[in-house]
Motif scaffolding. Structure first.
Motif, PDB file in Angstrom:
ATOM      1  N   PRO A  64     -16.386   7.012  60.357  1.00  0.00           N
ATOM      2  CA  PRO A  64     -16.018   6.537  61.696  1.00  0.00           C
ATOM      3  C   PRO A  64     -14.688   5.796  61.666  1.00  0.00           C
ATOM      4  N   LYS A  65     -13.915   5.983  62.725  1.00  0.00           N
ATOM      5  CA  LYS A  65     -12.629   5.301  62.858  1.00  0.00           C
ATOM      6  C   LYS A  65     -12.731   4.272  63.977  1.00  0.00           C
ATOM      7  N   GLY A  66     -12.082   3.123  63.770  1.00  0.00           N
ATOM      8  CA  GLY A  66     -12.098   2.084  64.792  1.00  0.00           C
ATOM      9  C   GLY A  66     -11.094   2.397  65.877  1.00  0.00           C
ATOM     10  N   THR A  67     -11.583   2.671  67.073  1.00  0.00           N
ATOM     11  CA  THR A  67     -10.713   3.010  68.197  1.00  0.00           C
ATOM     12  C   THR A  67     -10.363   1.731  68.954  1.00  0.00           C
ATOM     13  N   LEU A  68      -9.119   1.326  68.868  1.00  0.00           N
ATOM     14  CA  LEU A  68      -8.672   0.074  69.477  1.00  0.00           C
ATOM     15  C   LEU A  68      -8.227   0.316  70.912  1.00  0.00           C
ATOM     16  N   LYS A  85      -2.696  13.789  78.289  1.00  0.00           N
ATOM     17  CA  LYS A  85      -1.320  13.296  78.261  1.00  0.00           C
ATOM     18  C   LYS A  85      -1.269  11.778  78.067  1.00  0.00           C
ATOM     19  N   HIS A  86      -0.417  11.373  77.146  1.00  0.00           N
ATOM     20  CA  HIS A  86      -0.136   9.967  76.901  1.00  0.00           C
ATOM     21  C   HIS A  86       1.165   9.608  77.633  1.00  0.00           C
ATOM     22  N   PRO A  87       1.315   8.393  78.199  1.00  0.00           N
ATOM     23  CA  PRO A  87       0.382   7.260  78.157  1.00  0.00           C
ATOM     24  C   PRO A  87      -0.691   7.355  79.235  1.00  0.00           C
ATOM     25  N   ASP A  88      -1.789   6.630  79.008  1.00  0.00           N
ATOM     26  CA  ASP A  88      -2.931   6.629  79.907  1.00  0.00           C
ATOM     27  C   ASP A  88      -3.721   5.363  79.605  1.00  0.00           C
ATOM     28  N   PRO A  89      -4.030   4.533  80.608  1.00  0.00           N
ATOM     29  CA  PRO A  89      -4.701   3.252  80.330  1.00  0.00           C
ATOM     30  C   PRO A  89      -6.086   3.388  79.694  1.00  0.00           C
ATOM     31  N   VAL A  90      -6.731   4.535  79.851  1.00  0.00           N
ATOM     32  CA  VAL A  90      -8.053   4.708  79.261  1.00  0.00           C
ATOM     33  C   VAL A  90      -7.967   5.148  77.799  1.00  0.00           C
ATOM     34  N   MET A  91      -6.759   5.416  77.333  1.00  0.00           N
ATOM     35  CA  MET A  91      -6.548   5.996  76.002  1.00  0.00           C
ATOM     36  C   MET A  91      -6.431   4.902  74.940  1.00  0.00           C
ATOM     37  N   LEU A  92      -6.876   5.224  73.720  1.00  0.00           N
ATOM     38  CA  LEU A  92      -6.777   4.272  72.613  1.00  0.00           C
ATOM     39  C   LEU A  92      -5.343   3.809  72.386  1.00  0.00           C
ATOM     40  N   LEU A  93      -5.210   2.564  71.932  1.00  0.00           N
ATOM     41  CA  LEU A  93      -3.906   2.072  71.500  1.00  0.00           C
ATOM     42  C   LEU A  93      -3.561   2.647  70.136  1.00  0.00           C
ATOM     43  N   GLU A  94      -4.586   2.699  69.270  1.00  0.00           N
ATOM     44  CA  GLU A  94      -4.424   3.244  67.923  1.00  0.00           C
ATOM     45  C   GLU A  94      -5.799   3.283  67.262  1.00  0.00           C
ATOM     46  N   TYR A  95      -5.891   3.995  66.149  1.00  0.00           N
ATOM     47  CA  TYR A  95      -7.029   3.831  65.267  1.00  0.00           C
ATOM     48  C   TYR A  95      -6.756   2.580  64.439  1.00  0.00           C
ATOM     49  N   TRP A  96      -7.736   1.704  64.394  1.00  0.00           N
ATOM     50  CA  TRP A  96      -7.556   0.398  63.785  1.00  0.00           C
ATOM     51  C   TRP A  96      -6.982   0.508  62.367  1.00  0.00           C
ATOM     52  N   ARG A  97      -5.769   0.012  62.210  1.00  0.00           N
ATOM     53  CA  ARG A  97      -5.095  -0.056  60.920  1.00  0.00           C
ATOM     54  C   ARG A  97      -5.129   1.284  60.174  1.00  0.00           C
ATOM     55  N   PRO A 105      -2.599   4.226  60.697  1.00  0.00           N
ATOM     56  CA  PRO A 105      -1.491   4.928  61.368  1.00  0.00           C
ATOM     57  C   PRO A 105      -1.485   6.424  61.099  1.00  0.00           C
ATOM     58  N   GLU A 106      -1.957   6.840  59.940  1.00  0.00           N
ATOM     59  CA  GLU A 106      -1.981   8.275  59.625  1.00  0.00           C
ATOM     60  C   GLU A 106      -2.945   9.012  60.541  1.00  0.00           C
ATOM     61  N   ALA A 107      -4.152   8.441  60.729  1.00  0.00           N
ATOM     62  CA  ALA A 107      -5.123   9.062  61.634  1.00  0.00           C
ATOM     63  C   ALA A 107      -4.631   9.017  63.072  1.00  0.00           C
ATOM     64  N   THR A 108      -3.968   7.923  63.449  1.00  0.00           N
ATOM     65  CA  THR A 108      -3.424   7.813  64.809  1.00  0.00           C
ATOM     66  C   THR A 108      -2.394   8.910  65.057  1.00  0.00           C
ATOM     67  N   ALA A 109      -1.473   9.093  64.113  1.00  0.00           N
ATOM     68  CA  ALA A 109      -0.447  10.131  64.269  1.00  0.00           C
ATOM     69  C   ALA A 109      -1.076  11.512  64.322  1.00  0.00           C
ATOM     70  N   GLY A 110      -2.135  11.728  63.527  1.00  0.00           N
ATOM     71  CA  GLY A 110      -2.798  13.032  63.507  1.00  0.00           C
ATOM     72  C   GLY A 110      -3.589  13.337  64.759  1.00  0.00           C
ATOM     73  N   LYS A 111      -3.801  12.322  65.601  1.00  0.00           N
ATOM     74  CA  LYS A 111      -4.556  12.514  66.843  1.00  0.00           C
ATOM     75  C   LYS A 111      -3.674  13.081  67.954  1.00  0.00           C
ATOM     76  N   PHE A 112      -2.353  13.090  67.730  1.00  0.00           N
ATOM     77  CA  PHE A 112      -1.432  13.496  68.793  1.00  0.00           C
ATOM     78  C   PHE A 112      -0.564  14.679  68.361  1.00  0.00           C
TER      79      PHE A 112
END
Length: 543
Positions: free
Chosen positions: A202-206, A391-403, A405-412
């Motif tokens: 599981p990834k922490g969705t911030l 589409k990003h940005p969107d207020p309902v969308m995660l800021l990042e996966y908690w700490r 960055p690799e998983a965050t980048a791979g989400k987009f």
């Protein structure tokens, strides 16, 4: 409470005219609690336990949350520190979140179904400093605490605390019930909601405080032009995940809607019907699994005077047959929607304006943009199956996966968030679910999503639930295997397997029927009620 979406004759008008107007400074706690607490008699929550029914006003929630915020800050917790809430649906669950947000903490809603390993992972991954829990879950918290150096304070809401834990109520009683809620920019972190773990750890969705506002237009549409006079809300969906927390508690309290809470050991259809009738529930969020379990209890609707006005369903594809039967049962508006931990309430149907397709995920909800794209980010034409993206940005969308960055980048892919689901879009702009990207079955050159197969299997009158996976085959790459649970009164047999197999073959293409059927007593599920097909695949691989 005024809606965000403006009245219009068509859904297209609502969608085209919608614009985000986020406040410069905000706090979820102010939005869902403090504003309503100005009326000392406004009901926030109904807690029904056994024969006891206790109502809480927003003023009471506010005062208790203020005390908790004072306790937290008095213990040295600061803005951005993490607070885990390890409780079932309960008044203290809501109070803990509101108190944490008031003080600028990041709350971490966590399911009580997790064992020590799951807790230890989350405690360390988020570097939790405080936990609120109950006696039933205290032993595993204390065991995990020994391996989680960041955890300093454990609050227990019942019984006699041990292991250095603090009694929640006695501790709060010593604190002032006055606290000035801190206000932040909308993108200030507010909560970490962990993914359900259908793919890997599981990834922490911030999420920021803006996530509340991101939910609101979707709730207004999916709960059938909500709010309306007399609305009252309930859902068995755990507040430990975004569907339960966002769709009901956050959205309900934003509009001052009373929410029903009662304990339930597993999903109990009879108790559900009785409670919905006794408390005049008008709005419910029910997953497809819950609706399947309610289906045999249609006679209790009149017996308990159940009068729902609107139902949201989602988390997995509902399926045409199930949705049709639920419409006949409840005589209520049922809107299927789509959301995930990373971006909730983004697609949906709007029956109230005749904008729906039974069995579809719907079209983008106001304020959100969707697209079907290939793995390189190119938009695909109508009818083709590809990645469902937002589409990003969107207020309902995660800021990042908690700490991470690799998983965050791979989400987009560029400005598009990849949901991880496969879907297609029809000529009218409605989106259709085809399965998780990692659940795709490749057989004889075909890419097959499991959902359509499962939907066809559960049409059989003997079937309760089904899960379809691909298992290796020397000639076809994979063949389809279905794991099936039966309704009471039916026994597994080769004849029944052949009957189910033939019924699917009759409904779907010849390459989509399950060549293998395994009858099982239960299916592996996530804590959010989704079937863990990866566990079935791992089991098949080991065989």
């Amino acid at each position: 409470m005024e809606r965000l979406i403006k009245p219009a004759a068509t859904y297209s008008e609502i969608y085209d005219n919608f614009r985000w107007n986020l406040p410069e400074r905000c706090n979820i706690a102010h939005q869902i609690c403090d504003r309503h607490a100005e009326d000392p008699d406004k009901i926030a929550l109904i807690h029904h336990v056994g024969a006891d029914v206790r109502t809480y006003t927003f003023r009471e929630i506010q005062q208790r949350a203020n005390q908790f915020a004072n306790v937290l800050t008095g213990l040295g917790l600061n803005q951005g520190d993490r607070l885990m809430v390890l409780l079932p649906q309960h008044p203290i669950t809501a109070i803990s979140h509101v108190g944490g947000w008031k003080a600028g903490l990041i709350t971490v809603p966590t399911s009580i179904l997790f064992g020590v390993d799951g807790l230890e992972y989350r405690l360390n991954n988020a570097e939790i400093r405080a936990v609120v829990t109950d006696q039933a879950n205290l032993p595993k918290v204390l065991e995990a605490k020994a391996l989680a150096p960041s955890l300093e304070h454990v609050f227990v809401i019942d019984g006699s605390p041990e292991g250095g834990a603090l009694p929640f109520h006695e501790t709060l009683n010593k604190a002032s019930d006055q606290f000035t809620t801190l206000m932040f920019s909308p993108d200030t972190p507010a909560l970490i909601n962990y993914t359900s773990g259908t793919t890997g750890w599981p990834k922490g969705t911030l999420h920021g405080h803006q996530v509340l506002f991101g939910h609101l237009p979707g709730a207004e549409v999916l709960f059938d032009l909500y709010p309306q006079p007399g609305d009252k809300m309930w859902s068995p969906a755990d507040w430990a995940w975004m569907g339960g927390l966002g769709n009901t508690l956050l959205c309900g309290w934003n509009y001052g809607t009373p929410i029903l809470v009662f304990p339930m050991a597993g999903f109990d259809p009879e108790l559900t019907m009785r409670m919905m009738g006794e408390h005049s529930i008008r709005n419910a969020f029910l997953t497809p699994t819950m609706m399947k379990l309610l289906k045999p209890y249609a006679s209790l609707i009149d017996a308990h005077n159940v009068r729902l006005r609107s139902i949201i369903s989602g988390s997995e594809a509902v399926g045409r047959d199930l949705l049709t039967s639920m419409l006949e049962m409840f005589k209520a508006t049922i809107n299927e929607g789509f959301g995930q931990t990373e971006a909730n309430l983004t697609l949906g149907n709007c029956s109230g304006l005749n904008h729906y397709r039974i069995g579809s995920l719907g079209t983008p909800l106001p304020g959100h943009k969707a697209s079907i794209r290939d793995d390189d980010g190119n938009e695909l034409p109508v009818g083709e199956v590809g990645n469902l993206c937002f589409k990003h940005p969107d207020p309902v969308m995660l800021l990042e996966y908690w700490r991470n960055p690799e998983a965050t980048a791979g989400k987009f892919i560029g400005d598009w968030l990849i949901s991880g689901d496969l879907a297609s879009k029809d000529e009218d702009g409605f989106y259709w679910f085809h399965g998780r990207a990692d659940d795709v079955i490749t057989s004889s050159g075909y890419r097959i999503g499991p959902t359509e197969i499962e939907d066809a299997i559960i049409r059989h009158p003997a079937v309760s639930m089904a899960a379809a996976i691909g298992v290796p085959h020397p000639e076809r790459t994979e063949i389809i295997r279905a794991y099936v649970t039966l309704l009471p009164g039916h026994e597994p047999s080769d004849a029944l397997a052949d009957e189910i197999r033939q019924s699917v073959r009759d409904r779907l293409a010849k390459h989509e029927y399950p060549r293998e059927i395994r009858f099982v007593d239960s299916l592996p599920m996530t804590t959010t009620g989704k079937v863990l097909r990866r566990e079935l695949r791992a089991q098949a691989k080991s065989e």
